[in-house]
Design a protein around this motif. Sequence first.
Motif, PDB file in Angstrom:
ATOM      1  N   ILE A  41      73.125 -22.657  27.769  1.00 40.60           N
ATOM      2  CA  ILE A  41      73.827 -23.653  26.962  1.00 40.60           C
ATOM      3  C   ILE A  41      72.837 -24.394  26.075  1.00 40.60           C
ATOM      4  O   ILE A  41      73.080 -24.603  24.882  1.00 40.60           O
ATOM      5  CB  ILE A  41      74.615 -24.631  27.860  1.00 40.60           C
ATOM      6  CG1 ILE A  41      75.786 -23.906  28.518  1.00 40.60           C
ATOM      7  CG2 ILE A  41      75.112 -25.835  27.070  1.00 40.60           C
ATOM      8  CD1 ILE A  41      76.488 -24.701  29.592  1.00 40.60           C
ATOM      9  N   TYR A  42      71.682 -24.773  26.628  1.00 34.57           N
ATOM     10  CA  TYR A  42      70.642 -25.460  25.854  1.00 34.57           C
ATOM     11  C   TYR A  42      70.133 -24.571  24.722  1.00 34.57           C
ATOM     12  O   TYR A  42      69.966 -25.029  23.592  1.00 34.57           O
ATOM     13  CB  TYR A  42      69.492 -25.863  26.779  1.00 34.57           C
ATOM     14  CG  TYR A  42      68.332 -26.471  26.052  1.00 34.57           C
ATOM     15  CD1 TYR A  42      68.375 -27.790  25.620  1.00 34.57           C
ATOM     16  CD2 TYR A  42      67.191 -25.725  25.771  1.00 34.57           C
ATOM     17  CE1 TYR A  42      67.323 -28.353  24.936  1.00 34.57           C
ATOM     18  CE2 TYR A  42      66.124 -26.277  25.095  1.00 34.57           C
ATOM     19  CZ  TYR A  42      66.196 -27.584  24.684  1.00 34.57           C
ATOM     20  OH  TYR A  42      65.146 -28.128  23.997  1.00 34.57           O
ATOM     21  N   ASN A  93      71.727 -22.144  23.213  1.00 35.94           N
ATOM     22  CA  ASN A  93      72.770 -22.032  22.188  1.00 35.94           C
ATOM     23  C   ASN A  93      72.829 -23.271  21.304  1.00 35.94           C
ATOM     24  O   ASN A  93      73.008 -23.177  20.093  1.00 35.94           O
ATOM     25  CB  ASN A  93      74.130 -21.769  22.822  1.00 35.94           C
ATOM     26  CG  ASN A  93      74.287 -20.341  23.270  1.00 35.94           C
ATOM     27  OD1 ASN A  93      73.622 -19.440  22.758  1.00 35.94           O
ATOM     28  ND2 ASN A  93      75.164 -20.121  24.227  1.00 35.94           N
ATOM     29  N   LYS A  94      72.685 -24.466  21.905  1.00 29.94           N
ATOM     30  CA  LYS A  94      72.683 -25.702  21.108  1.00 29.94           C
ATOM     31  C   LYS A  94      71.467 -25.758  20.191  1.00 29.94           C
ATOM     32  O   LYS A  94      71.568 -26.169  19.039  1.00 29.94           O
ATOM     33  CB  LYS A  94      72.719 -26.927  22.010  1.00 29.94           C
ATOM     34  CG  LYS A  94      74.085 -27.229  22.546  1.00 29.94           C
ATOM     35  CD  LYS A  94      74.111 -28.537  23.285  1.00 29.94           C
ATOM     36  CE  LYS A  94      75.515 -28.827  23.794  1.00 29.94           C
ATOM     37  NZ  LYS A  94      75.590 -30.090  24.486  1.00 29.94           N
TER      38      LYS A  94
END
Length: 111
Positions: A32-33, A35-36
């Motif tokens: 998730i990190y 992707n951000k």
Amino acid sequence: MLKNCRGFSMAEALVSFSIWTMISLILLPASIYINKERANIKLNHEALIVLKEHIEDVEFDDSAKEKQGSFSNDTKFQILWKKEGESEHACIQWQDYVDRKEEKCLYYFGE
């Protein structure tokens, strides 16, 4: 010793559950990190393109300096002009995907 119908012991099931738990707690937040951060890099690149286009507009029409805000893909960019001594530069500000305020500046060598 009791085994379930598939031949796995309780210890093997516990080890499997532990491995899946570790994967969920470590790899999922990391992905998730990543992707951000990838989205923020794209946003940074887009901001520099908007700023470059704004500076090119100023080259042809000096009244374009008055333009303060610009929208692109649901992101609001704010363009500011700053003067330091003899040099002048255009800066662009925006909020990234983790709500940090970002700013990039480019020097303007116009008349």
